[in-house]
Design an enzyme around this catalytic site. Structure first.
Site, PDB file in Angstrom:
ATOM      1  CG  ASP A 199      -1.829   1.155   1.359  1.00 28.97           C
ATOM      2  OD1 ASP A 199      -2.306   1.634   0.316  1.00 28.97           O
ATOM      3  OD2 ASP A 199      -2.085   1.628   2.482  1.00 28.97           O
ATOM      4  CB  SER A 200       0.227   4.823  -0.304  1.00 31.75           C
ATOM      5  OG  SER A 200      -0.850   4.896   0.616  1.00 31.75           O
ATOM      6  CE1 TYR A 217       2.195   5.384  -3.608  1.00 31.31           C
ATOM      7  CE2 TYR A 217       0.817   3.516  -4.181  1.00 31.31           C
ATOM      8  CZ  TYR A 217       2.060   4.038  -3.918  1.00 31.31           C
ATOM      9  OH  TYR A 217       3.156   3.216  -3.976  1.00 31.31           O
ATOM     10  N   GLY A 218      -3.489   8.863  -3.094  1.00 29.05           N
ATOM     11  CA  GLY A 218      -4.844   9.273  -3.492  1.00 29.05           C
ATOM     12  C   GLY A 218      -4.974  10.693  -3.984  1.00 29.05           C
ATOM     13  CB  CYS A 262      -9.364   4.554   1.435  1.00 29.93           C
ATOM     14  SG  CYS A 262      -7.677   4.947   1.967  1.00 29.93           S
ATOM     15  CB  THR A 263      -6.521  -0.290   2.941  1.00 29.77           C
ATOM     16  OG1 THR A 263      -5.475   0.489   2.326  1.00 29.77           O
ATOM     17  CG2 THR A 263      -7.051  -1.289   1.930  1.00 29.77           C
ATOM     18  CG  HIS A 264      -4.501   4.819   4.854  1.00 31.31           C
ATOM     19  ND1 HIS A 264      -4.089   4.301   3.650  1.00 31.31           N
ATOM     20  CD2 HIS A 264      -3.382   5.259   5.485  1.00 31.31           C
ATOM     21  CE1 HIS A 264      -2.768   4.440   3.546  1.00 31.31           C
ATOM     22  NE2 HIS A 264      -2.310   5.020   4.649  1.00 31.31           N
ATOM     23  CB  CYS A 319      -3.352   0.609  -2.257  1.00 31.90           C
ATOM     24  SG  CYS A 319      -3.527   2.346  -2.673  1.00 31.90           S
ATOM     25  CG  ASN A 320      -9.787   0.331  -1.946  1.00 28.27           C
ATOM     26  OD1 ASN A 320     -10.698  -0.424  -2.251  1.00 28.27           O
ATOM     27  ND2 ASN A 320      -9.284   0.357  -0.719  1.00 28.27           N
ATOM     28  CB  THR A 321      -5.556   4.842  -4.549  1.00 32.88           C
ATOM     29  OG1 THR A 321      -6.358   5.250  -3.442  1.00 32.88           O
ATOM     30  CG2 THR A 321      -5.266   6.018  -5.446  1.00 32.88           C
TER      31      THR A 321
END
Ligand code: DGL
Length: 266
Positions: free
Chosen positions: A7-8, A39-40, A180-182, A70-72
């Site tokens: 992920d980012s 990233y988003g 978003c995984t965050h 990371c969905n982005t």
């Protein structure tokens, strides 16, 4: 061989956490591209270049599969990476389909990063499942910044979310998609703000189920014995290419897993 998860930043630990539950007998490389987070708020081309760097790293580290946690990055780069690398790539996507199914006619709010919200991939997914036009998209870029500085439940976080939700009639909603995984780190604050009957859903379990399916079909499920699961060294953590070795860094990662465990059933 390893399973690579990236992920980012710390959002990807959401998927690693789920993978450790469902696939405890594997070895993992977790890569947070901390130097380049978030990233988003970047352009599509910037994210493609960053994801390409991480994929090269994964290819060099003996990965039998890579999870884009990371969905982005999935929205911007998964298809392109699949054409370039022969390693199976499983990418998380906002759980729009199950959310529409389970919302029983109520509205669905999909919260994600600005780039995910802009990308065709999400728009196409919504078009496919949202016959009744019940889905709304909401970008929450600041939540990623809060998460990256370890600020999960402050008054500022709560105010930010209250302000963002003030444009919506929350009583009309049945599901909030954490796209978003965050965002999983903030489930307690979401819970505080949302009406009790609004359910939160994210794509991590489905993504790891897909990973299991891919590994099974390739006859590559780990058989490394349960001892690996009990051993902390079954995961190696990297921050933009630098392996985390310091106790203070690994302790922080442990606290992130603990927080996610607490958030699991909210
Ligand atoms: N956690 C990532 C996601 O699921 C992106 C966060 C970011 O870097 O903006 O989209």
């Amino acid at each position: 061989m390893n399973i690579g998860i990236f992920d980012s930043g710390i959002g990807g630990i959401t998927l690693l956490h789920q993978a450790l539950v469902m696939l405890p007998n594997e070895k993992y490389i977790f890569y947070a591209d901390t130097d380049n987070a978030p990233y988003g708020t970047k352009s599509r081309d910037q994210v493609i270049a960053l994801v390409d760097n991480v994929m090269r790293f994964m290819a060099e580290h003996d990965c039998k599969a890579v999870v884009i946690a990371c969905n982005t990055a999935t929205a911007a780069a998964a298809e392109i990476m699949r054409q370039k690398y022969s390693i199976p790539i499983i990418g998380i996507e906002p759980a729009v389909k199950p959310a529409v199914r389970e919302s029983h006619g109520k509205r669905v709010l999909v919260a994600a990063t600005p780039l995910t919200v802009r990308e065709e991939k999400l728009k196409n997914l919504v078009k496919l499942v949202d016959d009744a036009h019940l889905v709304d998209l909401l970008a929450l870029p600041k939540l990623v910044e809060f998460a990256e500085r370890g600020e999960f439940s402050s008054a500022a976080v709560e105010q930010y979310l209250r302000d963002a939700f003030s444009f919506y009639e929350l009583a009309q909603y049945g599901e909030l998609v954490l796209g978003c995984t965050h965002f999983n780190y903030f489930k307690d604050t979401f819970r505080k703000i949302l009406p009790n009957d609004v359910h939160m859903i994210d794509g991590s379990e489905g993504t790891i189920r897909q990973l299991v399916h891919v590994l099974k079909s390739r006859n590559q499920l780990g058989t490394d014995c349960a001892a690996v699961a009990k051993n902390d060294t079954s995961v190696r953590y990297f921050s933009s290419g630098r392996e985390l070795k310091e106790k203070v860094e690994l302790d922080y990662v442990k606290r992130l897993h603990e927080r996610l465990e607490k958030m699991r059933n909210l």
